[in-house]
Design an enzyme around this catalytic site. Sequence first.
Site, mmCIF file in Angstrom:
data_model
loop_
_atom_site.group_PDB
_atom_site.id
_atom_site.type_symbol
_atom_site.label_atom_id
_atom_site.label_comp_id
_atom_site.label_asym_id
_atom_site.label_seq_id
_atom_site.Cartn_x
_atom_site.Cartn_y
_atom_site.Cartn_z
ATOM 1 N N ILE A 154 0.834 -1.200 0.000
ATOM 2 C CA ILE A 154 0.000 0.000 0.000
ATOM 3 C C ILE A 154 0.867 1.248 0.000
ATOM 4 O O ILE A 154 0.620 2.198 -0.756
ATOM 5 C CB ILE A 154 -0.954 -0.013 1.211
ATOM 6 C CG1 ILE A 154 -1.932 -1.189 1.084
ATOM 7 C CG2 ILE A 154 -1.714 1.304 1.322
ATOM 8 C CD1 ILE A 154 -2.795 -1.426 2.298
ATOM 9 N N ASP A 173 11.718 2.543 5.667
ATOM 10 C CA ASP A 173 11.286 1.157 5.718
ATOM 11 C C ASP A 173 12.540 0.295 5.770
ATOM 12 O O ASP A 173 13.287 0.229 4.796
ATOM 13 C CB ASP A 173 10.451 0.807 4.481
ATOM 14 C CG ASP A 173 9.829 -0.585 4.572
ATOM 15 O OD1 ASP A 173 10.443 -1.469 5.205
ATOM 16 O OD2 ASP A 173 8.741 -0.787 4.001
ATOM 17 N N GLU A 264 -11.491 0.896 18.558
ATOM 18 C CA GLU A 264 -12.575 0.967 17.582
ATOM 19 C C GLU A 264 -13.686 -0.001 17.980
ATOM 20 O O GLU A 264 -13.399 -1.068 18.520
ATOM 21 C CB GLU A 264 -12.044 0.612 16.183
ATOM 22 C CG GLU A 264 -11.049 1.610 15.635
ATOM 23 C CD GLU A 264 -10.597 1.282 14.213
ATOM 24 O OE1 GLU A 264 -11.131 0.303 13.629
ATOM 25 O OE2 GLU A 264 -9.726 1.982 13.674
ATOM 26 N N HIS A 282 -12.818 4.065 9.664
ATOM 27 C CA HIS A 282 -12.115 2.909 9.098
ATOM 28 C C HIS A 282 -12.684 2.553 7.720
ATOM 29 O O HIS A 282 -13.130 1.432 7.456
ATOM 30 C CB HIS A 282 -12.220 1.705 10.030
ATOM 31 C CG HIS A 282 -11.048 0.766 9.904
ATOM 32 N ND1 HIS A 282 -10.496 0.113 10.967
ATOM 33 C CD2 HIS A 282 -10.318 0.372 8.820
ATOM 34 C CE1 HIS A 282 -9.485 -0.641 10.567
ATOM 35 N NE2 HIS A 282 -9.362 -0.498 9.252
ATOM 36 N N ALA A 285 -10.805 0.375 3.217
ATOM 37 C CA ALA A 285 -11.126 -0.684 2.252
ATOM 38 C C ALA A 285 -12.581 -0.626 1.804
ATOM 39 O O ALA A 285 -13.052 -1.537 1.127
ATOM 40 C CB ALA A 285 -10.836 -2.047 2.869
#
Length: 532
Positions: A154, A173, A264, A282, A285
């Site tokens: 992503i 990273d 959450e 959220h 997606a």
Amino acid sequence: MAPKVLVSDKLSETAVQIFRDRGIDVDFMPELGKDKDKLAEVIGHYDGLAIRSATKVTPTILEAATNLKVIGRAGIGTDNIDKDAASKKGVIVMNTPFGNMITTAEHAIAMMFACARQIPEASASTHAGKWEKSRFMGVELTGKTLGVIGAGNIGGIVCDRARGLRMKVIAYDPFLSEEKAEKMQVEKIENLDDLLKRADFITLHVPLTDQTRNILSREALEKTKKGVRIINCARGGLVDEQALADLLQSGHVAGAAFDVFAEEPAKENPLFNLPNVVCTPHLGAATTEAQENVALQVAEQMADYLLTGAVENALNMPSVTAEEAKVMGPWIKLADHLGNFIGQMTDEPIEAINILYDGYAAEMNLEALNCSLIAGIMKSINPDVNMVSAPLIAKDRGIQISTTNQAQSGIFEGYVKVTVVTPRRERSIAGTVFSDGKPRFIQIKGINIDAEIGRHMVYTTNEDVPGIIGALGNTMGKHGVNIANFTLGRKAAQGEAIALLYVDEPIPANAIDDLKSTGLFQQIKPLAFDVA
């Protein structure tokens, strides 16, 4: 009998039809996942469980799942599955990390735009009949430096989209190579502090682990460039939300956009109701395309596993593609046989398992072979163990596992050798797969042999003296046991020797007693292998 799958969350009818088209018996009960008691009552009838986020797979559910082999999560997050309990139960846990990559990356870019131009606040103000044009002074993205924490699937898409917006992209990273960074046309940052000092926008794209939890702590946030904007569409818990709220109120941080939160569903949060903070529930997606993609993907993955043994996107077992499964099938079976032999021969605590892969075998998916071999060994302790649970059991017992691979070193194109270390001795066995696709044992205790593997076998050790073949043949004949294959080996004349018999039926205990009474054998061990 066809495998049976339960779909306990809302997957598309198209995904459910994939199971049916592949010959799998499927029950589609999209509301069942919310009823944990009912789920526990019926789960024992199923080989597979397909879910989204509503179904909670707890140890209690898994305890009742007596036939369950695989859990498929349509989406990335698997927080609703107890993966340790699933692994101990031998159940594979799969997710679909790629089905919603673009959707999540696009949401991060959208949140960055919304934060940069204060779009939600400006929209609410305009809907209220105000015309506060001077109040909402935003900033351009062009020319700004975007700091990306996590440049995987992503994060990599975000980097690509950001470069298209003419942003300068820097990425932190530890797993990003210089070559990959150059190909992505981003600047690799070795130290997180350097990214914090330079970035105008920071976006997070890492999983929540012990290493990444609170990666943007209060201390880290205080090192950021004044006026920075923080975007989190990855996982709650990556950012100290109270610290961020304090820095937003002080003016050090100019804005934030969060799609995920430490708790959450988020009913209360320090970031709520602060100026220039964009919050969504959220939604990373949550597009029609992504929801369909992950549903179709999880159905295909689960069907592949239940029908062919192919493992894709598993979180607690090495992935084995359908193509690998075809090629590696005999080698995975060989690894199981080698481990099974060692396990049946060893009655002492195992301290270490050393595995050598030679030639062709060294080029395969060694993680999968390791799991099969360890499972073979552990079956002597627990017959219900499998490739998923075995490494965890070995780890719990403190067994050290080492793997070595090497170029072809002998007459075989490839072979596998395993050595087990106990407090009293080392025991080793090696095997290969011949061109007929059948596994063979080729060495035991350093003695070369060529032994076909059968369901029922007997292994003996003795001194190399006359009469061994006669004693074995006569005893098997006396008790009506037919010998299918007879293999002998020795280190040297009159030295240590072994025999391995493949017989058509289990060897009676009194046949073993008769062999012992001859005084010719140092060790006699009946063995059983799963050759189905």
